[in-house]
Motif scaffolding. Sequence first.
Motif, PDB file in Angstrom:
ATOM      1  N   GLY A  58       0.817  -1.210   0.000  1.00 43.78           N
ATOM      2  CA  GLY A  58       0.000   0.000   0.000  1.00 43.78           C
ATOM      3  C   GLY A  58       0.849   1.258   0.000  1.00 43.78           C
ATOM      4  N   THR A  59       1.909   1.253   0.777  1.00 43.70           N
ATOM      5  CA  THR A  59       2.826   2.389   0.811  1.00 43.70           C
ATOM      6  C   THR A  59       3.483   2.589  -0.549  1.00 43.70           C
ATOM      7  OG1 THR A  59       3.263   1.992   3.148  1.00 43.70           O
ATOM      8  CG2 THR A  59       4.852   3.348   1.968  1.00 43.70           C
ATOM      9  N   PHE A  60       3.901   1.495  -1.170  1.00 42.96           N
ATOM     10  CA  PHE A  60       4.535   1.572  -2.481  1.00 42.96           C
ATOM     11  C   PHE A  60       3.579   2.105  -3.549  1.00 42.96           C
ATOM     12  CE2 PHE A  60       5.315  -0.528  -6.595  1.00 42.96           C
ATOM     13  CZ  PHE A  60       6.510   0.094  -6.927  1.00 42.96           C
ATOM     14  N   LEU A  61       2.320   1.750  -3.454  1.00 47.46           N
ATOM     15  CA  LEU A  61       1.350   2.193  -4.453  1.00 47.46           C
ATOM     16  C   LEU A  61       0.971   3.667  -4.295  1.00 47.46           C
ATOM     17  CD1 LEU A  61      -1.033  -0.887  -4.627  1.00 47.46           C
ATOM     18  CD2 LEU A  61       0.632  -0.153  -6.334  1.00 47.46           C
ATOM     19  N   PHE A  62       0.887   4.145  -3.062  1.00 40.33           N
ATOM     20  CA  PHE A  62       0.384   5.503  -2.846  1.00 40.33           C
ATOM     21  C   PHE A  62       1.481   6.561  -2.776  1.00 40.33           C
ATOM     22  CE2 PHE A  62      -2.502   8.720  -1.849  1.00 40.33           C
ATOM     23  CZ  PHE A  62      -1.993   9.484  -0.810  1.00 40.33           C
ATOM     24  N   LEU A  63       2.608   6.246  -2.212  1.00 43.47           N
ATOM     25  CA  LEU A  63       3.629   7.257  -1.939  1.00 43.47           C
ATOM     26  C   LEU A  63       4.126   8.011  -3.172  1.00 43.47           C
ATOM     27  CD1 LEU A  63       4.891   8.403   0.583  1.00 43.47           C
ATOM     28  CD2 LEU A  63       6.757   6.798   0.321  1.00 43.47           C
ATOM     29  N   PRO A  64       4.330   7.399  -4.336  1.00 41.20           N
ATOM     30  CA  PRO A  64       4.779   8.200  -5.489  1.00 41.20           C
ATOM     31  C   PRO A  64       3.802   9.300  -5.881  1.00 41.20           C
ATOM     32  CG  PRO A  64       5.152   5.899  -5.927  1.00 41.20           C
ATOM     33  CD  PRO A  64       4.369   5.971  -4.646  1.00 41.20           C
ATOM     34  N   ALA A  65       2.508   9.057  -5.707  1.00 41.48           N
ATOM     35  CA  ALA A  65       1.518  10.098  -6.041  1.00 41.48           C
ATOM     36  C   ALA A  65       1.619  11.268  -5.078  1.00 41.48           C
ATOM     37  CB  ALA A  65       0.111   9.510  -6.012  1.00 41.48           C
ATOM     38  N   VAL A  66       1.990  11.002  -3.846  1.00 41.66           N
ATOM     39  CA  VAL A  66       2.123  12.059  -2.851  1.00 41.66           C
ATOM     40  C   VAL A  66       3.407  12.855  -3.070  1.00 41.66           C
ATOM     41  CG1 VAL A  66       2.426  12.500  -0.381  1.00 41.66           C
ATOM     42  CG2 VAL A  66       0.779  10.823  -1.129  1.00 41.66           C
ATOM     43  N   ALA A  94      -5.817   4.788  -4.882  1.00 48.15           N
ATOM     44  CA  ALA A  94      -6.920   4.240  -4.082  1.00 48.15           C
ATOM     45  C   ALA A  94      -6.532   2.902  -3.473  1.00 48.15           C
ATOM     46  CB  ALA A  94      -8.173   4.091  -4.945  1.00 48.15           C
ATOM     47  N   ALA A  95      -5.851   2.064  -4.246  1.00 50.46           N
ATOM     48  CA  ALA A  95      -5.381   0.785  -3.702  1.00 50.46           C
ATOM     49  C   ALA A  95      -4.338   1.007  -2.616  1.00 50.46           C
ATOM     50  CB  ALA A  95      -4.819  -0.082  -4.814  1.00 50.46           C
ATOM     51  N   GLY A  96      -3.469   1.994  -2.837  1.00 50.88           N
ATOM     52  CA  GLY A  96      -2.454   2.311  -1.842  1.00 50.88           C
ATOM     53  C   GLY A  96      -3.033   2.831  -0.542  1.00 50.88           C
ATOM     54  N   LEU A  97      -4.150   3.522  -0.627  1.00 53.93           N
ATOM     55  CA  LEU A  97      -4.811   4.003   0.590  1.00 53.93           C
ATOM     56  C   LEU A  97      -5.675   2.933   1.248  1.00 53.93           C
ATOM     57  CD1 LEU A  97      -5.831   7.585  -0.519  1.00 53.93           C
ATOM     58  CD2 LEU A  97      -4.199   6.981   1.259  1.00 53.93           C
ATOM     59  N   ALA A  98      -6.071   1.900   0.507  1.00 50.61           N
ATOM     60  CA  ALA A  98      -6.938   0.857   1.047  1.00 50.61           C
ATOM     61  C   ALA A  98      -6.152  -0.263   1.721  1.00 50.61           C
ATOM     62  CB  ALA A  98      -7.810   0.283  -0.060  1.00 50.61           C
ATOM     63  N   LEU A  99      -4.964  -0.571   1.244  1.00 47.93           N
ATOM     64  CA  LEU A  99      -4.223  -1.709   1.774  1.00 47.93           C
ATOM     65  C   LEU A  99      -3.671  -1.526   3.191  1.00 47.93           C
ATOM     66  CD1 LEU A  99      -2.386  -3.028  -1.399  1.00 47.93           C
ATOM     67  CD2 LEU A  99      -4.255  -4.096  -0.146  1.00 47.93           C
ATOM     68  N   PRO A 100      -3.069  -0.397   3.556  1.00 44.86           N
ATOM     69  CA  PRO A 100      -2.562  -0.287   4.932  1.00 44.86           C
ATOM     70  C   PRO A 100      -3.626  -0.434   6.031  1.00 44.86           C
ATOM     71  CG  PRO A 100      -1.468   1.307   3.566  1.00 44.86           C
ATOM     72  CD  PRO A 100      -2.571   0.704   2.729  1.00 44.86           C
ATOM     73  N   PRO A 101      -4.802   0.186   5.917  1.00 42.57           N
ATOM     74  CA  PRO A 101      -5.801  -0.069   6.962  1.00 42.57           C
ATOM     75  C   PRO A 101      -6.245  -1.527   7.013  1.00 42.57           C
ATOM     76  CG  PRO A 101      -6.409   1.874   5.710  1.00 42.57           C
ATOM     77  CD  PRO A 101      -5.262   1.250   4.999  1.00 42.57           C
ATOM     78  N   ILE A 126     -12.640  -4.687   4.353  1.00 42.52           N
ATOM     79  CA  ILE A 126     -12.201  -3.317   4.655  1.00 42.52           C
ATOM     80  C   ILE A 126     -11.489  -2.707   3.446  1.00 42.52           C
ATOM     81  CG2 ILE A 126     -10.547  -1.986   6.042  1.00 42.52           C
ATOM     82  CD1 ILE A 126     -11.326  -3.809   8.393  1.00 42.52           C
ATOM     83  N   ALA A 127     -10.619  -3.476   2.807  1.00 44.17           N
ATOM     84  CA  ALA A 127      -9.898  -2.965   1.638  1.00 44.17           C
ATOM     85  C   ALA A 127     -10.854  -2.607   0.506  1.00 44.17           C
ATOM     86  CB  ALA A 127      -8.863  -3.986   1.163  1.00 44.17           C
ATOM     87  N   VAL A 128     -11.843  -3.447   0.266  1.00 52.12           N
ATOM     88  CA  VAL A 128     -12.813  -3.185  -0.801  1.00 52.12           C
ATOM     89  C   VAL A 128     -13.680  -1.981  -0.451  1.00 52.12           C
ATOM     90  CG1 VAL A 128     -14.870  -4.140  -1.930  1.00 52.12           C
ATOM     91  CG2 VAL A 128     -12.811  -5.522  -1.717  1.00 52.12           C
ATOM     92  N   ALA A 129     -14.079  -1.888   0.827  1.00 57.53           N
ATOM     93  CA  ALA A 129     -14.926  -0.767   1.257  1.00 57.53           C
ATOM     94  C   ALA A 129     -14.198   0.569   1.161  1.00 57.53           C
ATOM     95  CB  ALA A 129     -15.410  -0.996   2.682  1.00 57.53           C
ATOM     96  N   ILE A 130     -12.890   0.560   1.255  1.00 62.54           N
ATOM     97  CA  ILE A 130     -12.118   1.793   1.115  1.00 62.54           C
ATOM     98  C   ILE A 130     -11.769   2.052  -0.343  1.00 62.54           C
ATOM     99  CG2 ILE A 130      -9.920   2.908   1.685  1.00 62.54           C
ATOM    100  CD1 ILE A 130     -10.048   1.452   4.394  1.00 62.54           C
ATOM    101  N   TYR A 131     -11.427   0.999  -1.088  1.00 61.89           N
ATOM    102  CA  TYR A 131     -10.954   1.169  -2.465  1.00 61.89           C
ATOM    103  C   TYR A 131     -12.019   1.743  -3.395  1.00 61.89           C
ATOM    104  CZ  TYR A 131      -9.433   0.130  -7.171  1.00 61.89           C
ATOM    105  OH  TYR A 131      -9.115   0.242  -8.498  1.00 61.89           O
ATOM    106  N   PHE A 132     -13.203   1.171  -3.418  1.00 64.05           N
ATOM    107  CA  PHE A 132     -14.202   1.581  -4.405  1.00 64.05           C
ATOM    108  C   PHE A 132     -14.628   3.049  -4.289  1.00 64.05           C
ATOM    109  CE2 PHE A 132     -14.948  -3.057  -5.025  1.00 64.05           C
ATOM    110  CZ  PHE A 132     -14.553  -3.075  -6.351  1.00 64.05           C
ATOM    111  N   PRO A 133     -14.915   3.563  -3.099  1.00 66.94           N
ATOM    112  CA  PRO A 133     -15.234   4.999  -3.055  1.00 66.94           C
ATOM    113  C   PRO A 133     -14.053   5.887  -3.468  1.00 66.94           C
ATOM    114  CG  PRO A 133     -15.986   3.935  -1.053  1.00 66.94           C
ATOM    115  CD  PRO A 133     -15.190   2.927  -1.811  1.00 66.94           C
ATOM    116  N   LEU A 134     -12.846   5.501  -3.061  1.00 70.85           N
ATOM    117  CA  LEU A 134     -11.683   6.311  -3.429  1.00 70.85           C
ATOM    118  C   LEU A 134     -11.383   6.231  -4.918  1.00 70.85           C
ATOM    119  CD1 LEU A 134      -9.215   5.733  -0.478  1.00 70.85           C
ATOM    120  CD2 LEU A 134     -10.578   7.757  -0.974  1.00 70.85           C
TER     121      LEU A 134
END
Length: 143
Positions: A58-66, A94-101, A126-134
Amino acid sequence: MNDSRDAQSDSLDEGGVSPRLIALGAGIVDVPVFAYVSLELFDNPSFGAFVGLVVGLGTFLFLPAVITDDDERDVDDLEPTNVGTRLRGFHRAAAGLALPPAGIALFGWRFVSENLLLGILVALVIAVAIYFPLAVLLPRRLS
């Protein structure tokens, strides 16, 4: 010598480290940290390594965008699109933000129950519930 900058380069500047390399390093650090904590708490380092892998991915997926400085706003982000169209493609941030929680929830589940199959199912929900809205709400430039 070629002084032109490569169009595919995703480094911050000519001498900087690429955001993907920074994200990879940050993601890799999660695996031994969670393995050690799991060894100390549960005597099971492989469980902690798996949780660290999920959180690190999750960190690897999201951090480059930040990290990347994207001052330009894309015109495509301003146009409304169909929800189905947005959900068809993979949204990296969205996947990067869903995986750590989800990984932290799985780690917390181990305190409550020994049944890891049910814990993995809860983490997946939990991952699916976070991923789809994001995936629908986050701009496409982050994907």
